[in-house]
Design a protein around this motif. Structure first.
Motif, mmCIF file in Angstrom:
data_model
loop_
_atom_site.group_PDB
_atom_site.id
_atom_site.type_symbol
_atom_site.label_atom_id
_atom_site.label_comp_id
_atom_site.label_asym_id
_atom_site.label_seq_id
_atom_site.Cartn_x
_atom_site.Cartn_y
_atom_site.Cartn_z
ATOM 1 N N ASN A 1 -26.474 -23.502 30.392
ATOM 2 C CA ASN A 1 -25.503 -24.077 31.318
ATOM 3 C C ASN A 1 -25.223 -25.513 30.893
ATOM 4 O O ASN A 1 -26.091 -26.387 30.995
ATOM 5 C CB ASN A 1 -26.062 -24.038 32.744
ATOM 6 C CG ASN A 1 -25.138 -24.694 33.758
ATOM 7 O OD1 ASN A 1 -23.981 -25.005 33.469
ATOM 8 N ND2 ASN A 1 -25.650 -24.920 34.951
ATOM 9 N N ASP B 1 -31.917 -24.443 33.506
ATOM 10 C CA ASP B 1 -30.522 -24.881 33.588
ATOM 11 C C ASP B 1 -29.713 -24.102 34.609
ATOM 12 O O ASP B 1 -28.561 -24.432 34.886
ATOM 13 C CB ASP B 1 -29.853 -24.726 32.217
ATOM 14 C CG ASP B 1 -29.843 -23.273 31.748
ATOM 15 O OD1 ASP B 1 -30.913 -22.634 31.795
ATOM 16 O OD2 ASP B 1 -28.771 -22.773 31.360
ATOM 17 N N LYS B 2 -30.297 -23.043 35.184
ATOM 18 C CA LYS B 2 -29.559 -22.163 36.087
ATOM 19 C C LYS B 2 -29.485 -22.760 37.497
ATOM 20 O O LYS B 2 -30.261 -23.648 37.867
ATOM 21 C CB LYS B 2 -30.230 -20.793 36.126
ATOM 22 C CG LYS B 2 -30.217 -20.056 34.779
ATOM 23 C CD LYS B 2 -28.799 -19.759 34.331
ATOM 24 C CE LYS B 2 -28.743 -18.903 33.076
ATOM 25 N NZ LYS B 2 -29.113 -19.628 31.852
ATOM 26 N N TRP C 1 -22.882 -27.675 32.090
ATOM 27 C CA TRP C 1 -22.112 -28.454 33.047
ATOM 28 C C TRP C 1 -22.439 -29.943 32.951
ATOM 29 O O TRP C 1 -21.544 -30.799 32.997
ATOM 30 C CB TRP C 1 -22.368 -27.925 34.457
ATOM 31 C CG TRP C 1 -21.825 -28.810 35.552
ATOM 32 C CD1 TRP C 1 -22.540 -29.564 36.435
ATOM 33 C CD2 TRP C 1 -20.456 -29.039 35.851
ATOM 34 N NE1 TRP C 1 -21.699 -30.250 37.283
ATOM 35 C CE2 TRP C 1 -20.407 -29.948 36.934
ATOM 36 C CE3 TRP C 1 -19.253 -28.574 35.320
ATOM 37 C CZ2 TRP C 1 -19.209 -30.386 37.498
ATOM 38 C CZ3 TRP C 1 -18.064 -29.014 35.878
ATOM 39 C CH2 TRP C 1 -18.042 -29.906 36.952
ATOM 40 N N TYR D 1 -20.357 -22.361 30.760
ATOM 41 C CA TYR D 1 -20.870 -21.758 29.534
ATOM 42 C C TYR D 1 -19.791 -21.744 28.467
ATOM 43 O O TYR D 1 -18.624 -21.423 28.744
ATOM 44 C CB TYR D 1 -21.360 -20.327 29.803
ATOM 45 C CG TYR D 1 -22.529 -20.300 30.757
ATOM 46 C CD1 TYR D 1 -23.823 -20.538 30.296
ATOM 47 C CD2 TYR D 1 -22.326 -20.079 32.117
ATOM 48 C CE1 TYR D 1 -24.895 -20.546 31.174
ATOM 49 C CE2 TYR D 1 -23.394 -20.090 33.001
ATOM 50 C CZ TYR D 1 -24.675 -20.333 32.525
ATOM 51 O OH TYR D 1 -25.732 -20.361 33.404
ATOM 52 N N GLU E 1 -21.794 -24.161 37.165
ATOM 53 C CA GLU E 1 -22.214 -23.613 35.879
ATOM 54 C C GLU E 1 -21.047 -23.679 34.912
ATOM 55 O O GLU E 1 -19.893 -23.457 35.296
ATOM 56 C CB GLU E 1 -22.668 -22.154 36.016
ATOM 57 C CG GLU E 1 -24.009 -21.965 36.694
ATOM 58 C CD GLU E 1 -24.446 -20.507 36.710
ATOM 59 O OE1 GLU E 1 -25.266 -20.122 35.862
ATOM 60 O OE2 GLU E 1 -23.960 -19.759 37.574
#
Length: 503
Positions: A471, A268-269, A473, A460, A458
């Motif tokens: 993440n 997810d980064k 988003w 959170y 991103e």
């Protein structure tokens, strides 16, 4: 209430520290360091209304290290702590510029440690030398002192050799090292005079500035003037050198193992970090060594705080002094598979301690978003000095005194220029370190939203996901994305305390 003790009595409790300074440096053959000026055995300081400021700023200290700092923990028990105190950039020079001026990087123009947009060069080029809290307090009649680490690019050479040479505006006492990261074998500019320190234990830099700070307090007290002292340590910055007396402490200590440590999944980064492999056993072992040395190195900072407070107490100044403790940025150690470093928008790097004691400060944990841009306006406010017209921050005094302003900001702003490609920079991340591209972010206890210039995003939910593991988003509605984008835009284009406080 008992009156202040005479300075002669105060010196008795400090005699060992004062004597240590006389043998502090192992000098080069051509240079012999002089001890700090001896305090005058004058009469007791006269009571005054204007409060003093003693500000201790550490380098790269994250909140987990406070467990090794009993003096700071004692300050937390009697004073105010901020749970959502965020730096304007997780990097030395832009953060320190914000502290000096109260300005966001987009106002100061200082975004990095070197080059056209960073370091002391950019600070001076952008005309910031006369926009600091020190200049304002000095004009208001304060005796001002700065010791330790200044801005990246500062050279302690004395220049033309005249008294006060290479000393910036605003400072009456100036004791600043160049490359003080190793804590030994450094050169210090002492009020325009170059002094070389060697490798003997007494030359340990944090101890040297500790003693100089105590002498500054004694001398200012004897003169009957209000004073403002900032001591900016190099500790616990790499290479994480502890005082020799502490080098064997905490055997077997390991870096904290949160859920983010060596994170299980990184899909997810953003692109700059999502393909990172898990940390190896050798890397984890190194992180444990780093953390142990960092814990050892903050012991000397805590001892310094204890001695400064003792000096304030001995001179009758403690009840009239705001003692402030903080860091220029945080530090990650294995979180999100990142080796030791900073510069990211994750909480590990941008949320740092801010602890304050002093006249009228209520014992509380303050959750309102506060930033390093607020320190200069706070110091100016409590001194009754003229406001800094270019400052984006605002005074924290209302919060410290238990008030609840209705117009307080909703978010902290983080602005970062990257990647950092300068191997000579002490904060260069190296091949495997965290080195993100440019980004802007807004953050508070509830959320963090990051916009990268390459288009990555991103988001959170800090309340439900404090380790920032997921993440989210992609889960946000178009309307919510638009709200976040607008909020970030308002802050990254704001100018001045009023505009930036309500954005």
């Amino acid at each position: 209430m008992p009156g202040p003790r005479p300075l002669a009595a105060a010196l008795v409790g400090l005699s060992l520290v004062g004597a240590a300074l006389a043998v502090t440096a192992q000098a080069a053959p051509s240079t012999s360091p002089a001890p700090a000026s001896s305090p005058s055995p004058a009469a007791s300081p006269v009571a005054r209304q204007a409060p003093n400021v003693v500000f201790v700023l550490t380098d790269d200290l994250e909140p987990s290290l406070l467990k090794y700092m009993p003096t700071v923990r004692a300050m937390q028990k009697s004073g105010a702590s901020f749970s959502d105190y965020v730096v304007s950039d997780s990097l030395c020079c832009p953060s320190r510029t914000s502290i000096f001026t109260g300005q966001y990087p987009h106002t100061s123009g200082v975004f990095t440690n070197s080059g056209d947009d960073g370091g002391l060069g950019a600070f001076d080029k952008n005309g910031l030398a006369d926009q600091t809290y020190a200049v304002a307090l000095q004009k208001a009649g304060y005796s001002t002192g700065f010791m330790g680490k200044y801005l990246n690019g500062y050279d302690p050479k004395a220049g033309d050799g005249t008294p006060g040479s290479n000393v910036p505006q605003g400072w009456d006492e100036w004791d600043v090292a160049g490359n003080g990261y190793p804590e030994f074998n450094y050169t210090m500019n002492e009020n325009g005079r170059e002094v070389k320190y060697g490798k003997r234990p007494q030359a340990y830099l944090t101890d040297v500035v500790s003693t100089k700070g105590q002498n500054f307090i004694l001398n200012a007290s004897a003169a009957g003037k209000p004073f403002a002292l900032e001591i900016a340590t190099f500790a616990p910055h790499a290479p994480y050198t502890p005082a020799p007396r502490d080098a064997k402490k905490y055997k077997g200590l390991k870096a904290p193992r949160s859920k983010a440590f060596n994170e299980a999944s990184m899909t997810d980064k953003p692109a700059w970090m999502k393909d990172r492999p898990k940390l190896t056993k050798a890397q984890v072992k190194n992180l444990d060594t780093v953390y142990r040395k960092r814990a050892q190195s903050v012991r000397s900072v805590d001892l310094m705080l204890s001695r400064l407070r003792s000096t304030l107490r001995a001179t009758g100044q403690l009840d009239n002094t705001y003692v402030v403790f903080s860091s220029d940025n945080g530090y990650h150690l294995g979180e999100h598979r990142l080796p030791a470093g900073k510069q990211t928008a994750y909480k590990t790097d941008i949320v740092v301690p801010l602890v304050v004691t002093g006249p009228g400060v209520k014992h509380a944990t303050i959750s309102r978003p506060a930033q390093n841009i607020d320190l200069a306006p706070t110091f100016v406010d409590l001194a009754g000095a003229s406001a800094l017209p270019e400052a984006d921050g605002r005074s924290l005094l209302p919060l410290l005194k238990g008030q609840r302003p209705t117009d307080w900001r909703a978010y902290g702003l983080v602005e970062h220029h990257g990647p950092n490609l300068d191997p000579s920079d002490p904060d260069y991340a190296g091949k495997n370190g965290a080195n993100p591209p440019s980004y802007e972010a807004i953050t508070n206890n509830r959320l963090t939203y990051v916009e990268y210039t390459d288009g990555e995003r991103e988001y959170y939910d800090n309340a439900r996901d404090p380790q920032q593991l997921l993440n989210r988003w992609q889960d946000l509605s178009a309307a919510r994305r638009a709200e976040l984008k607008a909020a970030l835009h308002d802050l990254q284009t704001c100018r001045g305390a009023t505009d930036c406080s309500t954005s």
